[in-house]
Design a protein around this motif. Structure first.
Motif, short mmCIF file in Angstrom:
data_model
loop_
_atom_site.label_atom_id
_atom_site.label_comp_id
_atom_site.label_asym_id
_atom_site.label_seq_id
_atom_site.Cartn_x
_atom_site.Cartn_y
_atom_site.Cartn_z
N ALA A 81 7.32 12.70 8.91
CA ALA A 81 7.46 12.45 10.20
C ALA A 81 5.74 12.23 10.42
O ALA A 81 5.58 11.32 11.16
CB ALA A 81 7.91 13.66 11.27
N GLN A 82 4.97 12.85 9.91
CA GLN A 82 3.67 12.88 10.31
C GLN A 82 3.16 11.44 9.62
O GLN A 82 2.17 10.76 10.02
CB GLN A 82 2.73 13.92 9.68
N LEU A 83 3.50 11.30 8.33
CA LEU A 83 3.33 10.30 7.50
C LEU A 83 3.78 8.87 8.34
O LEU A 83 2.93 8.15 8.33
CB LEU A 83 3.86 9.96 6.27
N ARG A 84 4.80 8.89 9.00
CA ARG A 84 5.24 8.00 9.70
C ARG A 84 4.58 7.62 10.87
O ARG A 84 4.41 6.33 11.25
CB ARG A 84 6.95 8.09 10.07
N ASP A 85 4.10 8.66 11.59
CA ASP A 85 3.13 8.53 12.85
C ASP A 85 2.13 7.59 12.34
O ASP A 85 1.59 6.70 13.09
CB ASP A 85 2.80 9.38 13.35
N PHE A 132 0.85 -1.16 -0.15
CA PHE A 132 -0.02 0.02 -0.07
C PHE A 132 1.00 1.35 0.02
O PHE A 132 2.02 1.13 0.48
CB PHE A 132 -1.07 0.28 1.43
N ALA A 133 0.18 2.33 -0.46
CA ALA A 133 0.96 3.79 -0.48
C ALA A 133 0.19 4.69 0.41
O ALA A 133 -1.18 4.71 0.08
CB ALA A 133 1.28 4.06 -1.87
N LEU A 134 0.81 5.39 1.43
CA LEU A 134 0.31 6.21 2.23
C LEU A 134 0.77 7.45 1.76
O LEU A 134 2.01 7.60 1.87
CB LEU A 134 0.53 6.17 3.81
N THR A 135 -0.12 8.31 1.47
CA THR A 135 0.22 9.73 0.69
C THR A 135 -0.81 10.89 1.54
O THR A 135 -1.72 10.60 2.37
CB THR A 135 -0.27 9.83 -0.74
N GLY A 136 -0.01 11.98 1.37
CA GLY A 136 -0.84 13.23 2.27
C GLY A 136 -0.31 14.43 1.68
O GLY A 136 1.03 14.72 2.08
N ASP A 137 -1.25 15.17 1.16
CA ASP A 137 -0.75 16.64 0.64
C ASP A 137 -0.43 17.56 1.97
O ASP A 137 -1.46 17.66 2.87
CB ASP A 137 -1.62 17.21 -0.27
N GLY A 138 0.74 18.22 2.12
CA GLY A 138 1.07 19.11 2.99
C GLY A 138 1.34 18.32 4.37
O GLY A 138 1.83 19.22 5.49
N PRO A 191 -6.03 10.99 9.46
CA PRO A 191 -6.17 12.46 9.16
C PRO A 191 -6.76 12.99 7.85
O PRO A 191 -6.47 12.16 6.92
CB PRO A 191 -4.79 12.95 9.57
N VAL A 192 -7.48 13.76 8.04
CA VAL A 192 -8.14 14.38 6.77
C VAL A 192 -6.97 14.86 5.92
O VAL A 192 -6.11 15.64 6.30
CB VAL A 192 -9.06 15.61 7.14
N GLY A 193 -7.15 14.40 4.63
CA GLY A 193 -6.05 14.83 3.72
C GLY A 193 -5.11 13.46 3.41
O GLY A 193 -4.17 13.51 2.26
N MET A 194 -4.71 12.50 4.30
CA MET A 194 -4.17 11.53 3.88
C MET A 194 -4.90 10.36 3.26
O MET A 194 -6.24 10.20 3.57
CB MET A 194 -3.52 11.02 5.24
N SER A 195 -4.43 9.55 2.62
CA SER A 195 -4.91 8.63 1.51
C SER A 195 -4.20 7.36 1.53
O SER A 195 -3.11 7.20 1.64
CB SER A 195 -5.39 9.24 0.25
N LEU A 196 -4.80 6.19 1.47
CA LEU A 196 -4.14 4.82 1.34
C LEU A 196 -4.47 4.14 0.01
O LEU A 196 -5.89 4.31 -0.26
CB LEU A 196 -4.69 3.93 2.64
#
Length: 692
Positions: free
Chosen positions: A156-160, A146-152, A315-320
């Motif tokens: 570190a936040q993606l890792r958490d 899977f890919a975890l993405t997030g604009d902005g 969180p709002v803005g993150m997608s899997l």
């Protein structure tokens, strides 16, 4: 065989035979539902990776003072075949490959022996060498990526968020390991202002010593009371970036804050060792591996609820996003197998009805699901799962397992037509045909025996062909001498009750009699001219060998039918990570224009993709390397995009600095480049090799 007649025994114990038939069908369905499902059969990767780092050393120093010493020890280990090393400034990778003939059972002992031998000589390596480190888990397959993405969002936040996902996913049944791809290690950077330090009379070494003393973790003692123990710890440790900036530095009686002479900022390791991107967007990859003996389709069902819960918590803005899905390939393969079974069953039944008649054809048709059920049960008991090799073997066995049944029912029908009683006809069939049928079955099984006895990775990969075909054919013989007589006893019509043939039955009967008459004349002619027949047979055999040598493409394993394409971009040795990232970004721009063919794509910069497919030729870390995993929408799209990418990388000047390679996924043990050369020589220079 002469003293005991299985067919006669079956007719004397019909109730028990009925019980065995029902029990076999029920247990066969149970065994089928419990069979593990995977894309490829399990096989042992006879490869080990040994890595060492020596910061500051040149590639030549790594080779002479580290790699050579380790290689000499490794080559003394039993079963080692090839040792291949790659030395770069400050690091070295040593790939150890066992002999292909080495049994899989000795691999753990060989890996342990290498660890022990290298650890024993570690004190002979230069001071400052880190490692060696060992990796012998090359066969770990992360079929779901899977890919975890997030604009902005920062890394570190993606890792958490990924760490929270890991805690959820590791509890899912059948999940063995979770791999995070593209994680960037955080660092605090302190950049001193050299001019300010010089004016104050301070040196960088003094500042570093003061920082190390301030943040040191040491035992400060404890205080025991009558009721509890109290640990004593000094304050002043760094808890955030602001406490570090406000740190008072006292050197030579002068005190100043750290941020007065340095810029303090938080960041990531620069340059990064590896980057992961999803369709051109920075991301973290999350790979899930299946436990040994697990069911990849069942894992997908277990994941659905967990993924729905995880996506609600993001969180709002993150997608899997799903990058690779092995369960989809397995489901398609199983569905194709079931369609092949249905088609084969229809064809066999139709041919049996046309050639043998309605009653005899029904007897043969009823034996097929019984033998298949017994085969599934045997596969479950022997630990043979459903995968592309065993499914192919099952389809192959479908055309063979009816042979004995046809022989038995035809012989029984002929004798009954000649007036022999049912029971005697069944007994006669066993006395005259059981041994020839068993001999033919064993000879057919023996034709697949080399696959089981091959002491190689290919033999291990294809061994289930022999296992499945052998099981199915042996069970078909037992069905032919036990179940077929029982079914024929109840379904076949004897001479007195045979009805005149009419319509289609009469026409097929006349057609069969005409073929038999023609075939009898052909056999009589061949027997009358034995030398001519032998000469013609020899001539045809020689001709077939000639055509096979010149006209048939030779490839042990065909390309896989999966939808992924692999694109490797390799820059010249010594290229920086930034240069590799720029080349990858150019190809990403092109791929974004080809989304009509593409479902998704992922980019791995500085390292190859994790093993999402068991036979994948996995690539090691290298700053000059990037790899794309492109999932197309169909096989037609895959072939169209393959041609476009090869033309782009070969002819477009934008990619002249990189060596590009576009390939389909392979079947069987990984090969990589089909033709590889190695040039070696004592004292040979790089210019000499380039001339060659």
């Amino acid at each position: 065989m002469k003293n005991f007649n299985l067919s006669e025994w079956a007719l004397n114990h019909q109730a028990f035979v009925r019980y065995l038939i029902v029990l076999t069908l029920v247990l066969g369905v149970f065994g089928y539902t419990k069979l593990s499902q995977s894309e490829n059969p399990p096989f042992t990767f006879k490869v080990m990776l040994v890595q060492a780092q020596w910061p500051g050393a040149t590639a030549r120093e790594m080779e002479l003072q580290v790699v050579d010493r380790i290689e000499k020890v490794i080559l003394e280990t039993p079963h080692v075949d090839v040792v291949r090393s790659f030395s770069r400034p400050g690091e070295a990778n040593i790939i150890v490959m066992a002999k292909d003939s080495a049994p899989s059972s000795v691999m753990p002992d060989m890996f342990y022996d290498i660890r022990k031998r290298v650890s024993d000589m570690q004190n002979r390596l230069p001071q400052g060498v880190i490692g060696p480190h060992f990796n012998d888990e090359f066969g770990e397959t992360y079929g779901n990526v899977f890919a975890l993405t997030g604009d902005g969002f920062s890394y570190a936040q993606l890792r958490d968020a990924a760490d929270q996902m890991r805690k959820e996913l590791i509890r899912v049944p059948d999940v063995a390991k979770i791999l995070i791809v593209g994680e960037q290690q955080e660092r605090v950077f302190i950049e001193f202002a050299q001019a300010k330090l010089a004016n104050l009379g301070f040196s960088v070494a003094q500042m570093v010593a003061a920082l190390q003393a301030q943040n040191a973790v040491t035992q400060s003692g404890r205080y025991d009371t009558p009721f509890e123990r109290i640990e004593i710890r000094p304050d002043g440790e760094f808890t955030n970036i602001e406490t570090l900036r406000a740190l008072p530095i006292n050197i030579g009686g002068h005190t100043l804050r750290l941020d007065e002479v340095a810029e303090v900022r938080r960041g990531y390791i620069d340059p990064p060792s590896m980057l992961f991107r999803y369709q051109g967007q920075d991301a973290l990859g999350i790979g899930l591996s299946l436990r040994e003996g697990g069911d990849i389709v069942q894992l997908e069902q277990n994941l659905k609820e967990a993924l729905e819960r995880i996506e609600r918590q993001l969180p709002v803005g993150m997608s899997l996003h799903r990058v690779n899905d092995e369960s989809l390939t397995v489901r398609l393969a199983v569905n194709e197998f079931m369609m092949a079974v249905l088609e084969a069953l229809i064809i066999v039944i139709a041919v049996s009805f046309l050639s043998l008649g309605m009653r005899a054809g029904t007897v043969v048709a009823l034996s097929i699901p019984l033998v298949m059920a017994a085969t599934f049960l045997s596969m479950y008991l022997l630990g043979v799962g459903l995968h592309k090799i065993s499914l192919g073997a099952l389809i192959l066995a479908l055309g063979l397992l009816v042979d004995d049944a046809i022989i038995a029912v035809e012989m029984m029908a002929v004798k009954m037509h000649h007036g022999m009683p049912r029971r005697e006809a069944a007994s006669y069939t066993y006395r005259t045909m059981a041994l020839p049928m068993l001999t033919g079955t064993l000879i057919t099984i023996a034709g697949f025996l080399p696959l089981a006895m091959a002491q190689s990775s290919v033999g291990e990969f294809t061994r289930s062909i022999f296992q499945v075909v052998g099981i199915a054919l042996l069970l078909s013989w037992f069905a032919a001498v036990i179940v077929i007589p029982y079914l024929g006893y109840h379904l076949l019509a004897d001479r007195e009750h045979e009805k005149p043939r009419r319509g289609l039955s009469a026409w097929t009967h006349r057609l069969a009699e005409g073929f038999y008459a023609w075939f009898r004349r052909l056999i009589t002619l061949c027997v009358s001219h034995p030398l001519k027949v032998l000469a013609l047979t020899l001539l045809v055999f020689i001709g077939s060998l000639a055509l096979f040598g010149n006209g048939v493409q030779k490839q042990f394993f065909p390309d896989a039918t999966r939808l992924e394409l692999i694109v490797d971009l390799r820059l010249p040795e010594g290229a920086s990570m930034a240069a590799t990232e720029r080349e990858a970004a150019r190809l990403e721009q092109y791929l974004n224009t080809q989304m009509a063919h593409i479902d998704n794509y992922a980019t791995y910069i500085g390292e190859g993709s994790p093993r999402f497919y068991l036979p994948l030729d996995q690539q090691l870390k290298a700053a000059n390397f990037s790899q794309f995993v492109i999932t197309t929408k169909s096989l037609q799209d895959r072939e169209a995009l393959l041609l476009k990418l090869r033309t782009l990388l070969d002819e477009n000047a934008e990619f002249s600095a990189a060596r590009g390679r576009v390939i389909r996924l392979e079947n069987g043990p990984p090969v990589g480049y089909p033709v590889q050369f190695r040039m070696s020589g004592e004292g040979a220079s790089e210019d000499g090799f380039m001339t060659l």
